[in-house]
Motif scaffolding. Structure first.
Motif: not given
Length: 292
Positions: A19-27, A29-37, A49-57
């Motif tokens: 899902r991290e890979q999918i989120a990166t693709i959405c953000r 390549r697809l520029h689909d921010t809601p899908a990334c979120a 416990d994945r702090v970087h995920v909270w930070q990206q959100l």
């Protein structure tokens, strides 16, 4: 979509990675921010416990989607993960500001959360003026004088330069709380006097300092202050009370001539003031008794 369907069938660790890979693709390549979120939210559910995920959100909800309720939710989740002090400081300041913004504060949240955040901010940085001022105003409006004094005292203590206008403003505010609400003249006096030493005569400072001297019956200090105010000038109506104060303090010190001069100046303005007349009569009688 096929990747998303496959991800749901994987064990948690593998699903989160995919899902991290999918989120990166959405953000990217697809520029689909809601899908990334959406993908990041699922990762957070799987691996909180994945702090970087909270930070990206938090970044997405604050800067791209403008969803304050979601932003505050993920910030609270990140705070639960005990971030480093600098990150915690920034999160709490921004969370406090949001909770104080009536137009944007999410339902279910209120200003009480802001005050809790600001208390923690001050423990991280005692010099933070915004947090101190918001808390001082809140405690003052709630009648919590001890807490107001605590905040102002800590802020004054941590100022780099204690000779500035801000420093003297803090001294006067703090001294006023001690003198009035807390009835602690012992703690109020040095604060008033330090401000007076730097500012000299001022409308805001001179009267409460004089009232303190009257309460503690320091006639010499009151006489000195009254002379300074009188010498600074002003309209006669404003100076009347100071001439009376000077007369009373000199009278109490047995400085009869100085007291008489002050009372006579006051009587010019207050022609029929019986208290001033009686004081002058007492002085004249005492002078007659002491003269050979």
């Amino acid at each position: 979509d096929r990747l998303i369907e496959r991800a749901a069938s994987f064990p948690e660790d593998e699903e989160a990675a995919l899902r991290e890979q999918i989120a990166t693709i959405c953000r990217d390549r697809l520029h689909d921010t809601p899908a990334c979120a959406e993908q990041l939210e699922r990762i957070a559910e799987l691996k909180s416990d994945r702090v970087h995920v909270w930070q990206q959100l938090a970044d997405i909800y604050a800067n791209e989607l403008d969803r304050p309720a979601d932003w505050l939710r993920v910030v609270e989740a990140e705070l639960d993960s005990e971030p480093d002090a600098e990150r915690e400081f920034n999160l709490r300041v921004n969370a406090a500001r949001l909770c104080l913004d009536d137009a944007r504060c999410p339902d279910g949240h209120d200003a009480s959360e802001a005050y809790a955040h600001y208390e923690r901010v001050l423990s991280l940085d005692p010099t933070h003026a915004e947090a101190a001022e918001v808390l001082a105003m809140h405690f003052a409006s709630a009648g919590r004088s001890q807490d107001t004094a605590r905040i102002l005292s800590a802020r004054l203590e941590h100022l780099e330069d204690d000779t500035t206008a801000d420093a003297n403003d803090l001294r006067i505010r703090l001294a006023t709380i001690y003198a009035d609400a807390l009835e602690d003249d012992e703690r109020a006096r040095p604060l008033f006097e330090e401000a007076y030493a730097q500012l000299g005569v001022s409308d805001r400072l001179s009267t409460p300092l004089a009232e303190l001297y009257e309460r503690v019956e320091d006639h010499a200090a009151l006489a000195s202050l009254s002379c300074a105010v009188r010498n600074a000038g002003g309209n006669d109506e404003a100076l009347l009370v100071w001439r009376v104060r000077l007369g009373k303090s000199e009278h109490a010190l047995d400085h009869l001539e100085e007291a008489a001069v002050a009372y006579r100046a006051a009587l010019v303005q207050a022609h029929d003031d019986r208290e001033i007349e009686d004081a002058l009569i007492d002085i004249y009688q005492r002078v007659d008794e002491t003269e050979p």
